[in-house]
Design an enzyme around this catalytic site. Structure first.
Site, short mmCIF file in Angstrom:
data_model
loop_
_atom_site.label_atom_id
_atom_site.label_comp_id
_atom_site.label_asym_id
_atom_site.label_seq_id
_atom_site.Cartn_x
_atom_site.Cartn_y
_atom_site.Cartn_z
N ASP B 129 0.86 -1.18 0.00
CA ASP B 129 0.00 0.00 0.00
C ASP B 129 0.90 1.23 0.00
O ASP B 129 1.45 1.60 1.04
CB ASP B 129 -0.91 0.03 1.24
CG ASP B 129 -2.03 -1.01 1.16
OD1 ASP B 129 -1.84 -2.06 0.50
OD2 ASP B 129 -3.11 -0.79 1.75
N LYS B 192 -6.69 3.46 -3.67
CA LYS B 192 -7.14 3.44 -2.28
C LYS B 192 -7.36 4.86 -1.80
O LYS B 192 -6.58 5.76 -2.14
CB LYS B 192 -6.07 2.72 -1.44
CG LYS B 192 -6.29 2.73 0.05
CD LYS B 192 -5.22 1.90 0.77
CE LYS B 192 -5.25 2.15 2.27
NZ LYS B 192 -4.16 1.45 2.98
N LYS B 228 -9.94 0.29 -2.82
CA LYS B 228 -9.89 0.07 -1.37
C LYS B 228 -10.33 1.34 -0.67
O LYS B 228 -9.77 2.42 -0.92
CB LYS B 228 -8.48 -0.33 -0.93
CG LYS B 228 -8.36 -0.52 0.59
CD LYS B 228 -7.02 -1.12 0.99
CE LYS B 228 -6.85 -1.08 2.52
NZ LYS B 228 -5.52 -1.59 2.93
#
Lengths: 478, 292
Positions: B129, B192, B228
Site C-alpha cells: 500500500d 485506495k 480500497k
C-alpha cells in the site's frame, strides 16, 4: 449468481384508508347529492383502495357556497397572524404524519416510497411552513401603495402526478392571503387530498375555508363554470387548460395555469459526464416521468452522443423497477391504465417513425401498470416523440453541433416549462440559460424545488407562478 | 482533457445510494462479503510483535464461536512487522499487506521510498500500500507522480500494488478523479482512498468518483482495477453502503477481495455483532467478541 441482491424492504407503516369517502364540505364529511361513488385503485396491484364520492354540479355548488360563507364570516376578517397559526398547524400535522401520508401517496398513485417519503411529503409541509410565515407580512409582496387584499373563493384543480404536493402549492398561498378554497383532486389520486381535509379539520380550520370535492373532469368543469368562484388555479394538461381559459374568458375570474411540457435537457461535451447522466436519469425517470417539467428531450452535443448513449444504457440497467412500497424501488407503477396505454401508443409511434428504442431489461410485475425505463436514439425533431408530451419514463435523444443550434432546438416547441443545461463552463451555462424560453432553467442540476422559488411556464406550458413571493401575488387582488 | 466532477450532483447520488435499505438475507450476505474483503489494519507507532500476532489470529478466525464466519482478506501493517505476520499466517489464505513509500506522508526521497518498498517485499509482503506525493500532485507535477507510481510498480513486480491517493488532502472531487485516472494509467492494481492518518478519510462521494474512474478505465483498456476504501469505516451500515456503491457503479463482479477491499480495524467487531444479531435476533455485548 447474484451475490448481493437486495432483499425486499417494504415500508411497514400502515396508512388508515376508509372503505368509503364522502365530500368534505363546510367542515363536514357529507354524502354526494349525486348518490354516486367511484373506485380509486392502487396502480401497482390493480386493487381497489376505496370508494370515492362523485361530486356533481349541486355538490360543487354546496362547496362554493360554504367557501363563500367562510370567506365572509371568518377568513377574510381574521387577523393575518391568526390565519398563520392554522397554516402552521397544518404544516406540523403533515410533518407528524409524514410516513403515513407517504404510504398513502404511493399506494394511490404508484410512485416509489422513497420519492413520496423524501420529496412529495416534506416539500408539501415546507410550502405550508413557508406561506404561513407570509400571512402577516403580505404588504411586502405588494408594490408601493398597494394594499394586500384576498381575491375571494378559489377553485383549485390538481393533477395526479404529485397529488399532495400540488394541493400544498395551491392551498398554502391561497390560505395565507385570506382566500377560501374548493379543491378538486384528480380522479385517480384523491386519497392524500382527503387526508389533508381531515388534517385541516383536526387543525380546527374554520368550516368552509377548505372544501374538497372529488370527481372527474365534469366535476372540475362545474367548479370552473361556477359563477361565484373568483379565481381558478389549474395544474394539468394543456388541452384541459385551454378549455378552462376559454370557459373563464370574459367572466372576470382570475386564472393561473400550469400545464404540460417537453423540456429540453442540454448536455455539452464538456459536462461533468457522470453527474450529467444522473441529472438525465432524474430528469426523466423521477416519478416514472409523470412530471410536467421532466427533461424529456435530451439534446446532446454530437461529439458526446456515443459516450452518453453507452453510459445511459448501462445506467438504466441499475434502476430497480417494481413494488412502489419497497424502499429500494427507483421506478414505480404508471399511474393508471389509461396513462400506460398512452405511453405505449407514443412509444409505438416512435418505433414506427424510425427511432431506436433502448429499454432496461427487467421482468415487469405480473399485476399492475408498469413500463420499463426507456429512451430513443435517432430521434428527429419532427417525430411525435420529440414534440408530444409522453408523460412516462421515455426519453428522446437528439443531437446538436453548436450552442446556437442547441438553443434553437430547445426552443422549438410549443411548451416552455423547464430546461436543463450541463456544462463545466459557468459562462456557457449562464449564456445559454438566458436564451431558453422556459420558466425554470436548471444549470448542472435538475428537479430542484424550494417553496421560496417561483415555478411556472411560458406559452403552452401556462402562465402565473407558484412558489415564492410571485406565487403569493396570484392570490391577492391587485 | 481531464474528466470533471460536479460536487452537488455527485453528493446527491452518493446520498441516494446510502439510502438503500439492506435487510435480512442481503445484510447477512453483505456482512460476510465485507469480512472477506477486509484488510484488517493496525498502523500505529505503538504496534508491537504481540499486537500483530493477535491481529493475525483474529484475521484468520474473526469469531471462534461463529465458525462459518470467513477469514478476512489481509492484514495491513507497517513494514517492520511483516515477518511476524508472515510467520503467523503461513499456509493460510490471509495475505500480508504492508504500507510503504514513507507512509503516510510519502515525503522522502524516491530512493528511500523505493528501498522501503523493496524491504517490505523482501520480508514477504504479498501486497504493498503505497502513498502518492500529494505535494507534487497539488503543485501540478502530475508527470512526476505518475512516474513514481510506475517506478514502485516496477519494484513490486508480481506483488499487488495499492496506490493511496489520500483524497482528504486533494481538495476537490476533480482532483480525486484526476489522481485516480493518473494512478490507474500508471499501473495501480488498486486505488485506495486514504491512509487513515488525516482528518477526512474515505467518504461515499469519493468512493463513487473513484469507482467511476475504475469503470471508465476498464471500459477503455479492458483492465479491471480494484478499489480500497480506508479510514473511518467503523459501522456495518457504512460498509453496506460501500458494497452498494460498488454494486451500482461497477457491478456485482467487482464484489470480490480481488477487486474490492475495506481497510479497517474496529469495523470487524461491529460486523460480527450485527452478524450474530441477524442470526439470533438479539445483540450480544462487546465482551462476547475477542477484542483487537
Amino acid at each position: 449468481m447474484a451475490i448481493f441482491e437486495y432483499a425486499p424492504a417494504p415500508e411497514t407503516t400502515q396508512a388508515a384508508i376508509r372503505e368509503q369517502y364522502g365530500l368534505f364540505i363546510d367542515g363536514k364529511w357529507t354524502a354526494p347529492r349525486t348518490g354516486q361513488y367511484f373506485d380509486t385503485v392502487n396502480p401497482a396491484t390493480e386493487e381497489t383502495l376505496a370508494r370515492i364520492a362523485y361530486a356533481g354540479e349541486e355538490d360543487v355548488d354546496r362547496a362554493v357556497r360554504a367557501a363563500r360563507k367562510a370567506y365572509d364570516k371568518y377568513w377574510r376578517k381574521m387577523r393575518p397572524a391568526d390565519r398563520a397559526k392554522y397554516i402552521y398547524r397544518i404544516a406540523r400535522a403533515i410533518t407528524e404524519r409524514s410516513r403515513e401520508l407517504a404510504v398513502l401517496e404511493t399506494m394511490d398513485g404508484g410512485k416509489p416510497i422513497k420519492e413520496s417519503r423524501d420529496f412529495d411529503v416534506p416539500l408539501a409541509a415546507a410550502h405550508f411552513f413557508y406561506y404561513a410565515g407570509w400571512a402577516d407580512k403580505l404588504e411586502w409582496a405588494m408594490r408601493a401603495g398597494e394594499e394586500p387584499k384576498p381575491i375571494g373563493v378559489a377553485g383549485q384543480i390538481v393533477p395526479w402526478n404529485f397529488p399532495l404536493l400540488m394541493a400544498a402549492w395551491k392551498l398554502a398561498p391561497a390560505l395565507a392571503c385570506g382566500n377560501t378554497i374548493v379543491l378538486k383532486p384528480a380522479e385517480t389520486t384523491p386519497l392524500t387530498a382527503l387526508a389533508l381535509a381531515q388534517i385541516a379539520a383536526e387543525a380546527d380550520l374554520p368550516p368552509g375555508v377548505l372544501n374538497v370535492v372529488t370527481g372527474d373532469g365534469a366535476t372540475g368543469a362545474a367548479l370552473v363554470g361556477h359563477q361565484d368562484v373568483d379565481k381558478i388555479a389549474f395544474t394539468g394538461s394543456t388541452e384541459v387548460g385551454k378549455a378552462i381559459q376559454r370557459s373563464t374568458a370574459g367572466t372576470g375570474k382570475r386564472l393561473t395555469l400550469e400545464l404540460g411540457g417537453k423540456a429540453a435537457h442540454i448536455v455539452f461535451a464538456d459536462a461533468p459526464m457522470d453527474q450529467a447522466i444522473e441529472g438525465v436519469v432524474n430528469g426523466i425517470y423521477f416519478n416514472q416521468g409523470h412530471v410536467c417539467c421532466a427533461g424529456s428531450r435530451l439534446l446532446v452535443e454530437e461529439s458526446a452522443h456515443e459516450e452518453i448513449v453507452v453510459r445511459l444504457t448501462d445506467r438504466i440497467q441499475t434502476l430497480r423497477l417494481g413494488n412502489p412500497l419497497d424502499k429500494n424501488t427507483d421506478v414505480g407503477a404508471i399511474n393508471s391504465k389509461m396513462q400506460l396505454d398512452k405511453i405505449k401508443e407514443l412509444v409505438g409511434s416512435g418505433v414506427d417513425e424510425g427511432a431506436t428504442l433502448v429499454q432496461q431489461s427487467c421482468v415487469l410485475p405480473e399485476r399492475g401498470y408498469f413500463f420499463p425505463a426507456s429512451f430513443f436514439t435517432n430521434v428527429q425533431q419532427s417525430h411525435r416523440i420529440a414534440r408530444e408530451e409522453i408523460f412516462g419514463p421515455v426519453l428522446s435523444i437528439l443531437t446538436f453541433r453548436t450552442p446556437e443550434e442547441a438553443v434553437e432546438k430547445a426552443n422549438n416547441t410549443p411548451y416552455g416549462l423547464s430546461a436543463g443545461i450541463w456544462t463545466d463552463k459557468g459562462s456557457k451555462n449562464m449564456y445559454i440559460a438566458q436564451y431558453l424560453r422556459a420558466g425554470v432553467v436548471w444549470c448542472n442540476t435538475f428537479n430542484q424545488f424550494d417553496p421560496s422559488s417561483p415555478f411556472g411556464g411560458y406559452r403552452e406550458s401556462g402562465f402565473g407562478r407558484e412558489g415564492g413571493v410571485h406565487g403569493l401575488r396570484e392570490y391577492l387582488a391587485h | 482533457m481531464s474528466v470533471t466532477v460536479d460536487a452537488v450532483m455527485l453528493e446527491t447520488r452518493a446520498g441516494s445510494l446510502a439510502k438503500r435499505s439492506i435487510k435480512t438475507t442481503t445484510k447477512v450476505a453483505g456482512i460476510r462479503l465485507a469480512i472477506q474483503c477486509m484488510d484488517l489494519t493496525t498502523l500505529e507507532g505503538k504496534d508491537s510483535e504481540g499486537r500483530v500476532r493477535s491481529l493475525c489470529a483474529k484475521a484468520l478466525h474473526p469469531a471462534p464461536h461463529l465458525p462459518d464466519v470467513p477469514s478476512v482478506a489481509a492484514v495491513c501493517i507497517y513494514p517492520n512487522l511483516v515477518p511476524v505476520a508472515k510467520e503467523a499466517l503461513r499456509g493460510t489464505s490471509v495475505k500480508v499487506a504492508s504500507v510503504a513509500t514513507a507512509f503516510p506522508s510519502g515525503l522522502s526521497s524516491m530512493e528511500v521510498r523505493l528501498a522501503d518498498t523493496l524491504s517490505a517485499i523482501a520480508a514477504g509482503a504479498d501486497e504493498i500500500d503505497m502513498v502518492i506525493d500529494r505535494g507534487a500532485f497539488l503543485a501540478g507535477r502530475y508527470r512526476e507522480v505518475h512516474d513514481e507510481i510506475v517506478a514502485v510498480k516496477a519494484a513490486c513486480g508480481p506483488v499487488h500494488l495499492k496506490v493511496i491517493l489520500e483524497t482528504g488532502e486533494l481538495g476537490s472531487y476533480d482532483a480525486v478523479r484526476r489522481a485516480s485516472d493518473l494512478a490507474l494509467e500508471a499501473g495501480a492494481d488498486f486505488i485506495k482512498t486514504s491512509t487513515g492518518k488525516v482528518g477526512t478519510n474515505a467518504t461515499f462521494p469519493v468512493a463513487v468518483t473513484m469507482c467511476e474512474a475504475i469503470r471508465d478505465y476498464a471500459r477503455r483498456t479492458g483492465r479491471r482495477a480494484g478499489l480500497k476504501v480506508a479510514g473511518g469505516v467503523r459501522t456495518t451500515k457504512q460498509a453496506m453502503t460501500y458494497l452498494v456503491i460498488i454494486k451500482e457503479t461497477l457491478g456485482e463482479s467487482w464484489l470480490t477481495p480481488d477487486l474490492f477491499r475495506i481497510g479497517a480495524s474496529s469495523l470487524l467487531d461491529d460486523l460480527l455483532m450485527q452478524y450474530e444479531k441477524e442470526l439470533t435476533g438479539h445483540y450480544a455485548g462487546r465482551d462476547y467478541f475477542p477484542m483487537d
